[in-house]
Design an enzyme around this catalytic site. Structure first.
Site, PDB file in Angstrom:
ATOM      1  N   ASP A   1       8.381  35.151   9.424  1.00  0.00           N
ATOM      2  CA  ASP A   1       7.891  35.744  10.668  1.00  0.00           C
ATOM      3  C   ASP A   1       9.051  36.444  11.377  1.00  0.00           C
ATOM      4  OD1 ASP A   1       5.348  35.518  12.599  1.00  0.00           O
ATOM      5  OD2 ASP A   1       7.172  35.448  13.815  1.00  0.00           O
TER       6      ASP A   1
ATOM      7  N   ASN B   1       7.917  45.355  20.395  1.00  0.00           N
ATOM      8  CA  ASN B   1       6.863  46.340  20.656  1.00  0.00           C
ATOM      9  C   ASN B   1       6.804  46.702  22.138  1.00  0.00           C
ATOM     10  OD1 ASN B   1       5.684  47.100  18.229  1.00  0.00           O
ATOM     11  ND2 ASN B   1       4.359  45.310  18.143  1.00  0.00           N
TER      12      ASN B   1
ATOM     13  N   HIS C   1       5.484  50.850  19.951  1.00  0.00           N
ATOM     14  CA  HIS C   1       4.881  50.464  18.673  1.00  0.00           C
ATOM     15  C   HIS C   1       5.460  51.237  17.493  1.00  0.00           C
ATOM     16  CE1 HIS C   1       1.819  47.664  20.140  1.00  0.00           C
ATOM     17  NE2 HIS C   1       1.726  48.455  21.204  1.00  0.00           N
TER      18      HIS C   1
ATOM     19  N   ASP D   1       6.710  49.472  14.170  1.00  0.00           N
ATOM     20  CA  ASP D   1       6.341  49.840  12.794  1.00  0.00           C
ATOM     21  C   ASP D   1       7.585  50.040  11.932  1.00  0.00           C
ATOM     22  OD1 ASP D   1       3.705  49.709  13.488  1.00  0.00           O
ATOM     23  OD2 ASP D   1       3.408  51.889  13.602  1.00  0.00           O
TER      24      ASP D   1
ATOM     25  N   GLU E   1       3.275  40.550  12.071  1.00  0.00           N
ATOM     26  CA  GLU E   1       4.679  40.454  11.664  1.00  0.00           C
ATOM     27  C   GLU E   1       4.927  39.321  10.686  1.00  0.00           C
ATOM     28  OE1 GLU E   1       4.456  38.106  15.607  1.00  0.00           O
ATOM     29  OE2 GLU E   1       3.340  39.651  14.529  1.00  0.00           O
TER      30      GLU E   1
END
Length: 311
Positions: free
Chosen positions: A191, A199, A204, A208, A234
């Site tokens: 994770d 974010n 965002h 990404d 994630e």
């Protein structure tokens, strides 16, 4: 008259591979036995899955080959000088496609009996037919390879996560049965730490980019026999079929953690990961092992993150 000097001149000007090297005096004799057929635009010449005993030489106009009746997208076009129908004619097999005139066209129609008689009469014509069949086979193989490559690409896309390139849950579902039966299996739940904050703070698009960078880093640190699956968001799952000891599985987790921690880019914020490791125990099922790895992951996140915990 089919065997007229005018038609002979037209056929010779086409330089068709079917009649390459044939004596004109012999050719004008053959043309007497052939039929000139006039086709209106959009008229059908051959239908798929039908017996055919005629070979066609296009004299003028243009024809289309489609895989569906009246198909809008042609597989190929047939121009003056080109031949079609020879494969089904010679093999007495069924046709494999539809052929229709795209515009008003003229075709020379050769019956199977005449074609076979001419091939016995002329070794050159027999050689021309072999070359035509060989070229047809080569194109067929190229088309099959192209279709196979496309299918492989589509399958790869269907089993891969579009953003990160990692495997996806569809891949996991397909391999789940074999994973259940694997006696030696290590699962590493991964994770990305503080991903929501990344974010929220950087946007965002940056999130990404972090996902892609982490996935790439993990893949490069794994062996070809290992699998990296994006479970969603994630969270990733690393599947190792060859980690027989707890120390080896924990060592792999630590290598992955360090690889991501050392990930440096001017376009990315600092990134770390937490990992939960679970080694399969005798008689343990997939779900129980996955739950242990997940529990170990949350323990790592509670213990300040950026660490590896054993389940």
């Amino acid at each position: 008259m089919t065997g007229s000097p005018e038609l002979l001149e037209r056929v010779l000007q086409l330089q068709s591979p079917l009649f390459a090297g044939i004596d004109p005096m012999l050719l004008i004799e053959w043309l007497e036995a052939a039929e000139m057929r006039y086709l209106a635009g959009n008229s059908s010449v051959l239908s798929a899955d039908q017996a055919n005993r005629e070979t066609f030489l296009v004299i003028s106009g243009q024809l289309l080959v489609t895989l569906q009746q009246g198909g809008a997208t042609p597989l190929a076009t047939i121009s003056p000088g080109e031949v079609f129908g020879e494969v089904s004619t010679l093999t007495l097999g069924e046709t494999t496609a539809w052929v229709r005139a795209e515009q008003a066209s003229e075709v020379l129609v050769i019956e199977r009996e005449h074609l076979l008689a001419w091939a016995q009469q002329s070794h050159q014509l027999a050689l021309n037919l072999l070359q035509l069949l060989g070229e047809r086979l080569r194109h067929s193989n190229l088309h099959a390879r192209g279709a196979q490559s496309l299918n492989q690409q589509l399958q790869t896309r269907a089993l891969s996560d579009a953003l990160t390139g990692a495997l996806n849950r569809h891949w996991l579902d397909q391999h789940l049965e074999s994973l259940r039966l694997c006696p030696e299996l290590a699962l590493l739940m991964v994770d990305i730490d503080h991903f929501k904050a990344i974010n929220d703070t950087h946007g965002h698009s940056c999130g990404d980019a972090v996902l892609r960078a982490v996935a790439t880093t993990l893949r490069h640190a794994l062996r070809p026999s290992d699998a990296l699956v994006r479970l969603g968001g994630e969270e990733f799952l690393v599947i190792c079929r060859q980690e027989a000891s707890q120390a080896a599985a924990e060592g792999l987790g630590e290598r992955l953690r360090q690889a991501v921690q050392h990930l440096q880019s001017d376009d990315l914020p600092p990134v770390t990961i937490s990992i939960g490791v679970a080694l399969r125990t005798p008689g343990e099922g997939w779900e129980a092992q996955l739950e242990r790895a997940d529990t170990a992951l949350y323990r790592a996140k509670r213990n300040d993150r950026n660490r590896v915990e054993l389940g």
